[in-house]
Design a protein around this motif. Sequence first.
Motif, PDB file in Angstrom:
ATOM      1  N   GLY A  39       0.819  -1.253   0.022  1.00 26.35           N
ATOM      2  CA  GLY A  39      -0.018   0.093   0.123  1.00 26.35           C
ATOM      3  C   GLY A  39       1.039   1.243   0.004  1.00 26.35           C
ATOM      4  O   GLY A  39       2.035   1.290  -0.273  1.00 26.35           O
ATOM      5  N   VAL A  40       0.200   2.458   0.267  1.00 25.06           N
ATOM      6  CA  VAL A  40       0.927   3.748   0.272  1.00 25.06           C
ATOM      7  C   VAL A  40       2.064   3.729   1.044  1.00 25.06           C
ATOM      8  O   VAL A  40       3.175   4.346   0.867  1.00 25.06           O
ATOM      9  CB  VAL A  40      -0.099   4.911   0.548  1.00 25.06           C
ATOM     10  CG1 VAL A  40       0.344   6.060   0.825  1.00 25.06           C
ATOM     11  CG2 VAL A  40      -1.179   4.828  -0.480  1.00 25.06           C
ATOM     12  N   GLN A  41       1.809   3.398   2.429  1.00 25.52           N
ATOM     13  CA  GLN A  41       2.797   3.655   3.442  1.00 25.52           C
ATOM     14  C   GLN A  41       4.120   2.641   3.001  1.00 25.52           C
ATOM     15  O   GLN A  41       5.319   3.013   3.210  1.00 25.52           O
ATOM     16  CB  GLN A  41       2.545   2.711   4.725  1.00 25.52           C
ATOM     17  CG  GLN A  41       3.462   3.285   5.806  1.00 25.52           C
ATOM     18  CD  GLN A  41       2.824   3.205   7.238  1.00 25.52           C
ATOM     19  OE1 GLN A  41       1.946   3.720   7.466  1.00 25.52           O
ATOM     20  NE2 GLN A  41       3.413   2.616   8.114  1.00 25.52           N
TER      21      GLN A  41
ATOM     22  N   PHE B  81     -11.454  10.708  10.241  1.00 26.54           N
ATOM     23  CA  PHE B  81     -10.640  10.968   8.860  1.00 26.54           C
ATOM     24  C   PHE B  81      -9.442  11.881   9.445  1.00 26.54           C
ATOM     25  O   PHE B  81      -9.587  12.891   9.570  1.00 26.54           O
ATOM     26  CB  PHE B  81     -11.333  11.357   7.756  1.00 26.54           C
ATOM     27  CG  PHE B  81     -12.261  10.447   7.046  1.00 26.54           C
ATOM     28  CD1 PHE B  81     -12.121   9.427   6.135  1.00 26.54           C
ATOM     29  CD2 PHE B  81     -13.614  10.301   7.683  1.00 26.54           C
ATOM     30  CE1 PHE B  81     -12.957   8.544   5.814  1.00 26.54           C
ATOM     31  CE2 PHE B  81     -14.575   9.179   7.267  1.00 26.54           C
ATOM     32  CZ  PHE B  81     -14.240   8.567   6.238  1.00 26.54           C
ATOM     33  N   ASP B  82      -8.285  11.348   9.084  1.00 26.73           N
ATOM     34  CA  ASP B  82      -7.157  12.079   9.487  1.00 26.73           C
ATOM     35  C   ASP B  82      -6.671  12.703   8.018  1.00 26.73           C
ATOM     36  O   ASP B  82      -5.804  12.257   7.550  1.00 26.73           O
ATOM     37  CB  ASP B  82      -6.064  11.172  10.177  1.00 26.73           C
ATOM     38  CG  ASP B  82      -4.769  11.898  10.482  1.00 26.73           C
ATOM     39  OD1 ASP B  82      -4.512  13.014  10.269  1.00 26.73           O
ATOM     40  OD2 ASP B  82      -3.836  11.370  11.114  1.00 26.73           O
ATOM     41  N   THR B  83      -7.013  14.021   8.090  1.00 30.01           N
ATOM     42  CA  THR B  83      -6.574  14.802   6.877  1.00 30.01           C
ATOM     43  C   THR B  83      -4.880  15.310   6.862  1.00 30.01           C
ATOM     44  O   THR B  83      -4.597  15.558   5.830  1.00 30.01           O
ATOM     45  CB  THR B  83      -7.565  16.031   6.855  1.00 30.01           C
ATOM     46  OG1 THR B  83      -7.230  16.811   8.096  1.00 30.01           O
ATOM     47  CG2 THR B  83      -8.925  15.855   6.684  1.00 30.01           C
ATOM     48  N   THR B  84      -4.256  14.965   8.095  1.00 27.44           N
ATOM     49  CA  THR B  84      -2.953  15.090   7.855  1.00 27.44           C
ATOM     50  C   THR B  84      -2.234  14.078   7.307  1.00 27.44           C
ATOM     51  O   THR B  84      -1.018  14.248   6.868  1.00 27.44           O
ATOM     52  CB  THR B  84      -2.361  15.274   9.335  1.00 27.44           C
ATOM     53  OG1 THR B  84      -2.321  14.256   9.883  1.00 27.44           O
ATOM     54  CG2 THR B  84      -3.068  16.441  10.001  1.00 27.44           C
ATOM     55  N   ARG B  85      -2.682  12.780   6.912  1.00 25.23           N
ATOM     56  CA  ARG B  85      -2.158  11.711   6.279  1.00 25.23           C
ATOM     57  C   ARG B  85      -2.636  11.792   4.763  1.00 25.23           C
ATOM     58  O   ARG B  85      -3.356  12.127   4.146  1.00 25.23           O
ATOM     59  CB  ARG B  85      -2.642  10.588   6.782  1.00 25.23           C
ATOM     60  CG  ARG B  85      -2.547  10.256   8.179  1.00 25.23           C
ATOM     61  CD  ARG B  85      -1.083   9.919   8.468  1.00 25.23           C
ATOM     62  NE  ARG B  85      -0.846   9.564   9.836  1.00 25.23           N
ATOM     63  CZ  ARG B  85       0.313   8.931  10.374  1.00 25.23           C
ATOM     64  NH1 ARG B  85       1.187   8.723   9.524  1.00 25.23           N
ATOM     65  NH2 ARG B  85       0.301   8.556  11.634  1.00 25.23           N
ATOM     66  N   PRO B  86      -1.509  11.240   3.749  1.00 24.65           N
ATOM     67  CA  PRO B  86      -1.738  11.143   2.520  1.00 24.65           C
ATOM     68  C   PRO B  86      -2.816  10.302   2.060  1.00 24.65           C
ATOM     69  O   PRO B  86      -3.173   9.257   2.811  1.00 24.65           O
ATOM     70  CB  PRO B  86      -0.280  10.666   1.851  1.00 24.65           C
ATOM     71  CG  PRO B  86       0.210   9.746   3.037  1.00 24.65           C
ATOM     72  CD  PRO B  86      -0.261  10.584   4.273  1.00 24.65           C
ATOM     73  N   GLU B  87      -3.505  10.480   0.852  1.00 24.96           N
ATOM     74  CA  GLU B  87      -4.465   9.684   0.531  1.00 24.96           C
ATOM     75  C   GLU B  87      -4.241   9.275  -0.972  1.00 24.96           C
ATOM     76  O   GLU B  87      -5.194   8.966  -1.699  1.00 24.96           O
ATOM     77  CB  GLU B  87      -5.953  10.471   0.830  1.00 24.96           C
ATOM     78  CG  GLU B  87      -5.848  11.700   0.122  1.00 24.96           C
ATOM     79  CD  GLU B  87      -7.370  12.419   0.454  1.00 24.96           C
ATOM     80  OE1 GLU B  87      -8.049  11.783   1.326  1.00 24.96           O
ATOM     81  OE2 GLU B  87      -7.658  13.636   0.211  1.00 24.96           O
TER      82      GLU B  87
ATOM     83  N   GLY C 248      -6.472  10.400   5.344  1.00 26.48           N
ATOM     84  CA  GLY C 248      -7.115  11.113   4.262  1.00 26.48           C
ATOM     85  C   GLY C 248      -8.460  11.660   4.574  1.00 26.48           C
ATOM     86  O   GLY C 248      -8.999  11.388   5.890  1.00 26.48           O
ATOM     87  N   SER C 249      -8.818  12.405   3.796  1.00 26.02           N
ATOM     88  CA  SER C 249     -10.227  13.032   3.951  1.00 26.02           C
ATOM     89  C   SER C 249     -11.616  12.060   3.418  1.00 26.02           C
ATOM     90  O   SER C 249     -12.381  12.376   4.294  1.00 26.02           O
ATOM     91  CB  SER C 249     -10.517  14.281   3.112  1.00 26.02           C
ATOM     92  OG  SER C 249     -10.426  13.922   1.886  1.00 26.02           O
ATOM     93  N   GLY C 250     -10.935  11.090   2.880  1.00 26.93           N
ATOM     94  CA  GLY C 250     -12.263  10.136   2.615  1.00 26.93           C
ATOM     95  C   GLY C 250     -12.702  10.549   1.335  1.00 26.93           C
ATOM     96  O   GLY C 250     -13.621   9.979   0.686  1.00 26.93           O
ATOM     97  N   SER C 251     -12.538  11.477   0.806  1.00 28.95           N
ATOM     98  CA  SER C 251     -12.928  11.930  -0.534  1.00 28.95           C
ATOM     99  C   SER C 251     -12.268  11.343  -1.779  1.00 28.95           C
ATOM    100  O   SER C 251     -13.045  11.340  -3.040  1.00 28.95           O
ATOM    101  CB  SER C 251     -12.829  13.480  -0.570  1.00 28.95           C
ATOM    102  OG  SER C 251     -11.738  13.754  -0.883  1.00 28.95           O
ATOM    103  N   ALA C 252     -11.193  10.761  -1.944  1.00 25.10           N
ATOM    104  CA  ALA C 252     -10.548  10.134  -2.784  1.00 25.10           C
ATOM    105  C   ALA C 252     -11.465   9.127  -3.133  1.00 25.10           C
ATOM    106  O   ALA C 252     -12.013   8.240  -2.467  1.00 25.10           O
ATOM    107  CB  ALA C 252      -9.000   9.633  -2.305  1.00 25.10           C
ATOM    108  N   ARG C 253     -11.557   8.933  -4.767  1.00 19.43           N
ATOM    109  CA  ARG C 253     -12.226   7.705  -5.233  1.00 19.43           C
ATOM    110  C   ARG C 253     -11.363   6.626  -6.039  1.00 19.43           C
ATOM    111  O   ARG C 253     -10.558   6.826  -6.542  1.00 19.43           O
ATOM    112  CB  ARG C 253     -13.383   8.294  -6.192  1.00 19.43           C
ATOM    113  CG  ARG C 253     -14.195   9.304  -5.623  1.00 19.43           C
ATOM    114  CD  ARG C 253     -15.269   9.703  -6.736  1.00 19.43           C
ATOM    115  NE  ARG C 253     -16.116   8.733  -6.677  1.00 19.43           N
ATOM    116  CZ  ARG C 253     -17.305   8.689  -6.134  1.00 19.43           C
ATOM    117  NH1 ARG C 253     -17.389   9.070  -4.980  1.00 19.43           N
ATOM    118  NH2 ARG C 253     -17.834   7.338  -6.534  1.00 19.43           N
ATOM    119  N   ARG C 254     -11.861   5.440  -5.629  1.00 17.83           N
ATOM    120  CA  ARG C 254     -10.998   4.319  -6.161  1.00 17.83           C
ATOM    121  C   ARG C 254     -12.180   3.267  -6.870  1.00 17.83           C
ATOM    122  O   ARG C 254     -13.358   3.046  -6.411  1.00 17.83           O
ATOM    123  CB  ARG C 254     -10.240   3.562  -5.216  1.00 17.83           C
ATOM    124  CG  ARG C 254      -9.199   4.352  -4.432  1.00 17.83           C
ATOM    125  CD  ARG C 254      -8.036   4.736  -5.351  1.00 17.83           C
ATOM    126  NE  ARG C 254      -7.072   5.416  -5.051  1.00 17.83           N
ATOM    127  CZ  ARG C 254      -6.794   6.826  -5.126  1.00 17.83           C
ATOM    128  NH1 ARG C 254      -7.732   7.490  -5.650  1.00 17.83           N
ATOM    129  NH2 ARG C 254      -5.671   7.283  -4.619  1.00 17.83           N
TER     130      ARG C 254
END
Length: 339
Positions: free
Chosen positions: A76-78, A271-277, A211-217
């Motif tokens: 994953g991202v991390q 949702f942790d908006t300081t984290r990358p998404e 993240g904000s939860g707004s990213a779409r996949r």
Amino acid sequence: MAVTAMPFDLSGRRVWVAGHRGMLGSAIARRLASEHCEIITVDRDELDLRRQQPVEDWMRANRPDVVMLAAARVGGVQANSRYPANFLSDNLAIQNNVIRAAAEAGVAKLVFVSSSCVYPRLADQPIDEDALLTGLLEPTNRWYGIAKIAGMLECAAFREQHGCDFISAVPGNLFGPGDYFDTENSHVIPAFLRRFHDATVSKADVVTVWGSGSARREFVYVDECADALVFLLKSYSSGEIVNIGSGVDVSIRELAELVAEVTSYRGRIEFDTTRPEGAPRRLLSTERLSQLGWRSRLSLREGLDRTYKWFLESHDAGALLRGYGADSASRDVGKLQST
């Protein structure tokens, strides 16, 4: 681009599934079991695909007719952010060694499995195959993406120079049985299933999502992807890449809510908006694959239900409480699905 079928007879063929112990490789092997072909595999402790000479020796000795190249270092991202050199160098080595050895051994057909992260971060949606190399990649997984781009171009180069019937497919985000359920290094769906399951068991009040939860996949159930890959193996021959997708995307917030339902979690989701998404959206165009005659049939919810059922059946309570997968991921720098 108009596409036409190019029939390839699998009957009696020896098919090497490279990466047969990984999530996708095992699904490909399951799918090929219904074909009239011989499936051959080799374990990682017998053959390290990152080493060129052993791969060439094995290929000459075993002479597969077909190669399904699903072996890769994934995460994953991390994991991608922590280990960029490994994600780049290991995948470049695996791909180059297998593709080159297949060409030298006269393999009749090779299917290379790429990734949707090969497309530009801000590509027009849905992303069609012509978007390749038209913009900058998503920074959080660009090393993996660059390696996969190189693999696709290598297949096209061997086709152009040597006439090799090598094709490349680009799946969306895969999930399903055989995935890697680690909260730190795995992809979003297995990480969510594990974290929400643990939260349900411990009766936690809150689960935090990056993240904000707004990213779409877009997500593709692994057995559907395997079916599409075998379909392409049997019916497609071109240097043009082909997307494999479900045709539907969801926001990360919607995904989290679905996983909460599947795992019976009743607490809060923060949702942790300081984290990358990652990229804001990634949905593949499946028009080219549809023209050939293949479409996804499984809903995301049904795929999540099947995956969670497999997870519960495959990992006992003791393994879950010990933190299954996290230690092995740290030791092995991400997940290497080379067998």
